[in-house]
Design a protein around this motif. Structure first.
Motif, PDB file in Angstrom:
ATOM      1  N   ARG B 202       0.829  -1.199   0.000  1.00 43.76           N
ATOM      2  CA  ARG B 202       0.000   0.000   0.000  1.00 43.76           C
ATOM      3  C   ARG B 202       0.868   1.256   0.000  1.00 43.76           C
ATOM      4  N   THR B 204       1.316   4.965   1.074  1.00 42.69           N
ATOM      5  CA  THR B 204       0.768   5.866   2.093  1.00 42.69           C
ATOM      6  C   THR B 204       1.376   7.260   1.929  1.00 42.69           C
ATOM      7  N   ASP B 205       1.032   8.145   2.830  1.00 40.34           N
ATOM      8  CA  ASP B 205       1.570   9.504   2.763  1.00 40.34           C
ATOM      9  C   ASP B 205       3.082   9.524   2.985  1.00 40.34           C
ATOM     10  N   PRO B 239      -7.459   4.416  -3.106  1.00 41.74           N
ATOM     11  CA  PRO B 239      -6.293   3.706  -2.568  1.00 41.74           C
ATOM     12  C   PRO B 239      -5.363   3.223  -3.680  1.00 41.74           C
TER      13      PRO B 239
END
Lengths: 354, 354
Positions: B202, B204-205, B239
């Motif tokens: 994933r 993410t920031d 996402p």
DNA sequence: CTGAAAGCGCTTACAG
DNA sequence: CTGAAAGCGCTTACAG
């Protein structure tokens, strides 16, 4: 990178660089090739000046002439490069070769046994050694290569040269034996490049098969036939088809014709000589609503990723093509003794013939 | 072929042959290279004597030094050779390149931007020209190549050098637009090598994406995002996952994690940046009994054979990688003007996202 | 550690 | 059509 594509490139040589620096050409050469032959200080000076002047190291053409070695190994492919590069088995072999060459500072030159016609003298003999993959369309290709350099045959044989094989006959015997454990009504065999003259379809009495020992597919057929006989079939009566090239496009029409036979003639077990063939059978069977494995069982040969990373998984025999390539490369580089090698295969029981 | 692998090979040269025949070296050279420069009779005599003595033509190392040309074109691959040779898109590109080179009497040398460390001076600069494929891990690889020889970039850019691209952004915009025509509840994006630091999972920031213009996947993402925004989604909220290497093995764990999300969090549309990713989604979805396209729609990118010669067929965008290779090769050989090229893609509506 | 010199095997103007 | 000669850019003993 900076310099534009100019028409009169100011090609700088090792000699120019030596002159510029006021050192001998030997020192410049050593700076690049043998760090221990000069002071770190001088080496640094040479390398930084080289970089400043855009000299990216000794010319490989000149060096290879001088040293007699190019650090290039050629792979001669029996098929066209276009075919070979898109074939999973050939690609794995090349990957194994490349891996070893890379590790040992060599690079890979691709040649095809089915070159464009004219091909003047050719740059083939620039290579330090040759790995020859598959039965050449003409032996002339090989006799044009410099005989004094090492040569390894893969998946076929060359007089006096070491070869790397897999155990084709035992492997196909094993998978056929597995398949025949539950007796089929109408077994069939789909061969790969097995006839002397091109044939893309049913093999009849008209066709002559390649001689045993000439092609690995003949060994695979022997394994199938032996298993069939042991299970009470008359091998000569089991229908056979032939495929000329191991691609979906070439396989498809032959396989479509098989699957479109009347229900009571259509094979319920197809022993295929490659995963590519088996996968094409699978796709075309699915399109026709023929249930696999209920109505039709399918076996492949090779164990390529495409047959395993999917559902249903192919029942097949896995050959380690990468390792085959590694061994051939190590033999060429002299890292392993140059002698005939035979790799073992592994039966993979997937979903297409449980 | 006959000669055994001996330790002191009686290497014969053009000069030896000339001496033997009592003709000049020029005539022997001409016999091989310029048939029009000597009588057919003499040429025949020279060639047959050469063949008799096992002289298989002028040494390529010497010739390339003398003429300054090797008739070898190097392809520099950003990834490892092992990866590239087993990747369908790279293989198609190579096939297109090889086809053109072969037709014009050239051969193909494979180099990797991720070589083994030491790699002394290297044989790279033996090549007459360079086709560079994909974003290099380090630009040093390129600056070590001789700047005065032609160089073409494929699927990325090099200062001052022509490049060959496909229309990544319009292509991904088109396929996303097609997919969004029937609105998904939870769209998701699976990227390929898009983060500055390695990330397999994933996004993410925490992660920084590669800069636009640096990688084609950034353009593909732009196309997806634009289409999403136009369909009322907030792109930043969709996402995203990242895949580090376009192989089944590397894709599988990331995708398994996505598909194993609770039903109300699992995406019902996955826009994938490659067919390999999309096919892995498909296989893992089938294994889990997730219905495609009912429960999950999937789109790919590339149009590789593996995604089309099967059921269900992948919905994807086809890029003509073979043609990309042909164009790059023709530019390198000077058969086509060396200027930036952009190839068009084609939307393929398969079964995974009808 | 450095420098002068030979030569790897060809191709190509050039003069005949 | 043929032959003598130069030189492509290096590396490597070898002598210092």
């Amino acid at each position: 990178m900076e310099s534009p594509v100019s028409h009169a490139p100011p090609r700088i040589t090792l000699k120019d660089l030596a002159l510029e620096l006021g050192v001998s050409t030997a020192s410049v050469s050593n700076a690049f090739n043998r760090p221990d032959q000069l002071s770190p200080r001088l080496r640094e000076r040479i390398l930084s000046e080289a970089s400043r002047l855009g000299y990216s190291g000794p010319d490989a053409k000149a060096r290879s002439l001088r040293t007699g070695r190019s650090r290039i190994i050629a792979v001669v492919l029996a098929e066209t490069l276009t075919y070979s590069l898109n074939d999973a088995v050939a690609s794995e072999l090349l990957a194994g070769i490349a891996e070893v060459l890379d590790t040992h500072g060599h690079t890979l030159l691709l040649l095809s046994g089915r070159q464009h016609v004219s091909q003047a003298p050719g740059s083939a003999n620039i290579a330090d050694g040759f790995i020859v993959y598959g039965l050449m369309p003409s032996m002339k290709v090989l006799s044009d290569l410099p005989a004094e350099r090492p040569m390894i045959a893969v998946d076929f044989d060359i007089n006096e040269r070491p070869s790397v094989h897999v155990d084709n006959e035992p492997a196909s015997h094993a998978i056929a034996t597995h398949a025949l454990a539950s007796p089929p009504k109408r077994p069939g065999i789909i061969n790969l490049r097995l006839t002397e003259t091109p044939c893309n379809g049913r093999i009849t009495d008209e066709h002559t098969l390649l001689v045993a020992g000439q092609t690995i597919t003949r060994s695979r057929l022997a394994g199938f036939h032996d298993a069939l006989e042991k299970h009470g079939f008359v091998a000569a009566n089991v229908p056979m088809w032939n495929i000329e090239e191991n691609t979906y496009e070439v396989c498809a029409p032959v396989i479509a014709a098989i699957l479109d036979l009347p229900d009571d003639e259509r094979p319920d077990l197809l022993l295929c000589m490659s995963d590519r063939i088996a996968l094409t059978v699978l796709t075309l069977a699915e399109q026709r609503g023929i249930r696999v494995p209920e109505d039709l069982r399918i076996t492949g040969f090779d164990g390529i990723a495409e047959g395993q990373n999917r559902g249903p998984r192919l029942t097949t025999v896995r050959q380690n093509s990468v390792e085959k390539g590694r061994i051939a490369a190590r033999m060429i580089l002299g890292l392993e003794t140059r002698e005939d090698r035979m790799l073992h295969t592994e039966l993979i029981i997937g979903d297409t013939c449980p």
